[in-house]
Design an enzyme around this catalytic site. Sequence first.
Site, mmCIF file in Angstrom:
data_model
loop_
_atom_site.group_PDB
_atom_site.id
_atom_site.type_symbol
_atom_site.label_atom_id
_atom_site.label_comp_id
_atom_site.label_asym_id
_atom_site.label_seq_id
_atom_site.Cartn_x
_atom_site.Cartn_y
_atom_site.Cartn_z
ATOM 1 N N HIS A 7 0.525 -1.243 0.187
ATOM 2 C CA HIS A 7 0.515 0.067 -0.485
ATOM 3 C C HIS A 7 0.720 1.265 -0.434
ATOM 4 O O HIS A 7 0.363 2.299 -1.021
ATOM 5 C CB HIS A 7 -0.891 0.133 1.325
ATOM 6 C CG HIS A 7 -1.630 -1.325 1.737
ATOM 7 N ND1 HIS A 7 -2.723 -1.386 0.439
ATOM 8 C CD2 HIS A 7 -1.480 -1.903 2.226
ATOM 9 C CE1 HIS A 7 -3.277 -2.091 0.531
ATOM 10 N NE2 HIS A 7 -2.793 -3.334 1.988
ATOM 11 N N HIS A 39 5.447 6.689 6.813
ATOM 12 C CA HIS A 39 4.223 6.977 5.565
ATOM 13 C C HIS A 39 4.029 7.257 4.036
ATOM 14 O O HIS A 39 4.212 8.443 4.848
ATOM 15 C CB HIS A 39 3.417 5.481 5.350
ATOM 16 C CG HIS A 39 1.900 6.140 5.846
ATOM 17 N ND1 HIS A 39 1.425 5.861 6.908
ATOM 18 C CD2 HIS A 39 1.705 6.627 5.293
ATOM 19 C CE1 HIS A 39 0.682 6.258 7.420
ATOM 20 N NE2 HIS A 39 0.250 6.614 6.202
ATOM 21 N N HIS A 41 1.559 9.006 0.754
ATOM 22 C CA HIS A 41 0.686 9.020 -0.010
ATOM 23 C C HIS A 41 1.498 9.441 -1.255
ATOM 24 O O HIS A 41 1.536 10.999 -1.517
ATOM 25 C CB HIS A 41 -0.707 9.324 0.319
ATOM 26 C CG HIS A 41 -1.055 8.667 1.748
ATOM 27 N ND1 HIS A 41 -1.807 7.730 0.946
ATOM 28 C CD2 HIS A 41 -0.577 8.588 2.610
ATOM 29 C CE1 HIS A 41 -1.757 7.121 2.497
ATOM 30 N NE2 HIS A 41 -1.215 7.585 3.457
ATOM 31 N N HIS A 64 2.986 10.619 5.908
ATOM 32 C CA HIS A 64 2.418 10.982 7.121
ATOM 33 C C HIS A 64 3.413 10.469 8.099
ATOM 34 O O HIS A 64 3.825 9.156 8.246
ATOM 35 C CB HIS A 64 0.772 9.866 7.342
ATOM 36 C CG HIS A 64 0.245 10.820 6.348
ATOM 37 N ND1 HIS A 64 -1.151 10.114 5.694
ATOM 38 C CD2 HIS A 64 -0.232 11.405 6.211
ATOM 39 C CE1 HIS A 64 -1.650 10.570 5.394
ATOM 40 N NE2 HIS A 64 -1.497 12.204 5.391
ATOM 41 N N THR A 150 -6.415 7.247 6.812
ATOM 42 C CA THR A 150 -7.220 6.802 5.635
ATOM 43 C C THR A 150 -6.888 5.248 5.000
ATOM 44 O O THR A 150 -7.293 5.580 3.922
ATOM 45 C CB THR A 150 -5.936 8.051 4.879
ATOM 46 O OG1 THR A 150 -4.730 7.740 4.846
ATOM 47 C CG2 THR A 150 -6.437 9.552 4.879
#
Length: 209
Positions: A7, A39, A41, A64, A150
Site C-alpha cells: 500500500h 509512510h 501517499h 504521514h 485514511t
Amino acid sequence: MMTNNGHTANIVLPLTNNGQRAFIEGGLLPGTFEAQSVHFHWGSANSRGSEHLINGQRYDVEMHIVHKNVRYATVAEASLRSDGLAVLGVMLQAVPSLISTHFGLNRILDRLPQVIEYQSSTSIAGRLTMNDLLGDSSTGRFYSYNGSLTTPDCAESVTWTVFSDSVKLPRRQIAKFWDLLDERSLPLINNYRNPQEINGRPVFQRTLI
Ligand SMILES: [Zn+2]
C-alpha cells in the site's frame, strides 16, 4: 527499516539513542504521543498524490508521521480509541532543481529502489530524527482537526496536524515512488484516499511564528 507493504513505503522508526521515542503534545492533542512510523501517499507521473488539499491545492506526495498515545500499548489498540493516534502530515513538492538540502528525506528516497517489490525491505543507515524528516520547512503554521485513518477501516481515531508549508524535493527523487509495485506486481501509484466531506467538524488553523 523501510518496507513495501503493498500500500505504501512504511518506515518503522527505531528508538532513539537513549531508548526513547520522539514525542509530541499540546495544542489539540489529547495526551502525549510517541512517533512510531512514517509512510507516504503519492500520485504518478501525471497526477498528484496528497490526501489533504491546502487552499484547494494538491501536492505531489504527502508524508504521514504516525504517533501513538502513550496510554495505549500498541498502534492496533490505539487505532480503536478516539484519542489513540496523532498523525503529522507534510506536503512534498517536486521541483526541477537538482539541488536539495533536505538530507534526511533524501536518505529515505535514495532507498526506494530497494523496496520496489512487494514485501521487500531495506534499512536506512543512521538515525532518523524529526529534524531529518521535517528539514528546514516551517512547522509554525499548521491545520489541526479530529479525523480518521485514511486506510481501512478509516477508524475515527486520529488527531491530524497538517503543516501549511511544503517540503521541496527534486522531481527525480519524487519519481522514485512511482516505480514501486503492489502485491500483484502492478504499479503502486495513486495510493491516496480522496478528500472526505467535512461534516461540520471544526478545522483549526494555528500560527506559532
Ligand atoms: Zn497515511
